[in-house]
Design an enzyme around this catalytic site. Structure first.
Site, PDB file in Angstrom:
ATOM      1  N   GLU A 176      47.372  42.755  42.204  1.00 17.15           N
ATOM      2  CA  GLU A 176      47.228  43.931  41.339  1.00 17.15           C
ATOM      3  C   GLU A 176      47.599  43.602  39.890  1.00 17.15           C
ATOM      4  O   GLU A 176      48.748  43.745  39.494  1.00 17.15           O
ATOM      5  CB  GLU A 176      48.096  45.095  41.836  1.00 17.15           C
ATOM      6  CG  GLU A 176      47.936  46.349  40.978  1.00 17.15           C
ATOM      7  CD  GLU A 176      48.861  47.499  41.377  1.00 17.15           C
ATOM      8  OE1 GLU A 176      48.788  48.560  40.745  1.00 17.15           O
ATOM      9  OE2 GLU A 176      49.659  47.319  42.319  1.00 17.15           O
ATOM     10  N   LYS A 213      43.518  44.977  43.550  1.00 19.08           N
ATOM     11  CA  LYS A 213      43.787  46.356  43.164  1.00 19.08           C
ATOM     12  C   LYS A 213      43.739  46.413  41.646  1.00 19.08           C
ATOM     13  O   LYS A 213      44.586  45.820  40.969  1.00 19.08           O
ATOM     14  CB  LYS A 213      45.149  46.819  43.698  1.00 19.08           C
ATOM     15  CG  LYS A 213      45.463  48.284  43.346  1.00 19.08           C
ATOM     16  CD  LYS A 213      46.686  48.798  44.088  1.00 19.08           C
ATOM     17  CE  LYS A 213      47.004  50.230  43.678  1.00 19.08           C
ATOM     18  NZ  LYS A 213      48.115  50.827  44.442  1.00 19.08           N
TER      19      LYS A 213
END
Length: 295
Positions: A176, A213
């Site tokens: 992420e 993400k």
């Protein structure tokens, strides 16, 4: 690796629930829920209250694997029980929701337009506990404030370096590298980020997959190539501070990108709601986020 979980995460219809607020973000999450800071006197009491909140979400009738593919847990949540059952087991055995765990230890100070993750000091032990508790994958977050080529390269080198260790432990890492939605050069940062991710995916061993993400991109379908890449199990989007409505509207314009929302999932949940009211509000949020995720 659990093949049913792999199939569900990779091709299931729905979204990921991010229930992984840690020490820094917990007070704000509790305040939004209706629990003031005066309700606890130390971190232990604060985390007890947060676990009560997360347990209420997880046990709610509307929180099921029909629309919630997976849940990302805070380490303490992974280690605790829900209704006397280890949280990861409760999620999978009773709800058919795949468990993940957040493994980063917070962010370092900003340098070169980014905030790297603080060095991991207990990753091996955490991965061993996660594997023992039936967790499927992990999540780790960095932060990109502006389009600095060197800074973004450092973020990705760190993320993919830790991802190698996580893959070796038999878990699927969610990488992420969040781009600040308020950044004045968000689109330029996303250009550098995409280029860097593609370059580093070449180093992922054949037959292995990571997840990504990412902030909802400035240009619709910008991450279509990543979504189709065989080394990427799934690309999910964070809400990044958008309201649920705005996040849903932006997400719906990106085909194949599904949600992994935190604040946008829980923003209207309150402690003083009855269980029926709580579940009704949660069900509406789940339905809206699921529609935005293409289901």
């Amino acid at each position: 690796m659990n093949q049913e979980q792999l199939s569900k995460v990779g091709s299931g219809r729905g979204f990921l629930a991010a229930l992984d607020q840690s020490g820094g973000s917990t007070p704000k999450a509790l305040e939004q829920y209706g629990v003031p800071a005066s309700a606890w006197s130390d971190d232990d009491e604060m985390f007890d209250l947060m676990h009560e909140f997360r347990s209420r979400i997880i046990t709610a009738p509307s929180f099921t694997g029909d629309r919630v593919l997976a849940a990302i847990l805070f380490e303490q949540t992974m280690d605790r029980d829900v209704d006397g059952v280890p949280t990861p087991s409760y999620l999978w055995d009773r709800k058919r929701v795949v468990p993940f765990v957040k493994v980063d230890e917070g962010l370092a100070e900003e340098r070169d337009g980014v905030r790297l993750m603080k060095p991991f000091t207990r990753l091996d032990g955490l991965l061993e506990r996660a594997t023992g508790r039936g967790v499927f994958g992990t999540k780790m977050r960095s932060f990109i404030a502006r389009a600095d080529k060197g800074g973004i390269a450092a973020v990705l080198d760190q993320q993919f370096g830790y991802a190698e260790r996580i893959l070796a432990a038999g878990l699927v890492p969610i990488i992420e590298p969040e781009v600040d939605i308020h950044s004045g050069d968000k689109a330029a940062a996303e250009d550098l980020l995409l280029e860097g991710i593609v370059d580093r995916l070449a180093g992922v061993p054949e037959g292995r997959q990571v997840m990504l993400k990412l902030s909802i991109p400035s240009r619709d379908d910008f991450y279509a190539g990543l979504i189709a890449d065989p080394k990427v199990l799934r690309v999910v989007a964070l809400s990044g501070g958008y309201t649920q409505q705005e996040a849903d509207e932006r997400l719906a314009r990106n085909h194949g990108l599904i949600a992994s929302f935190s604040r946008a999932l829980t923003q209207d949940l309150r402690r003083d709601q009855s269980d029926a009211e709580f579940d009704e509000v949660l069900a509406k949020a789940i339905a809206a986020i699921s529609r935005a995720s293409g289901t």
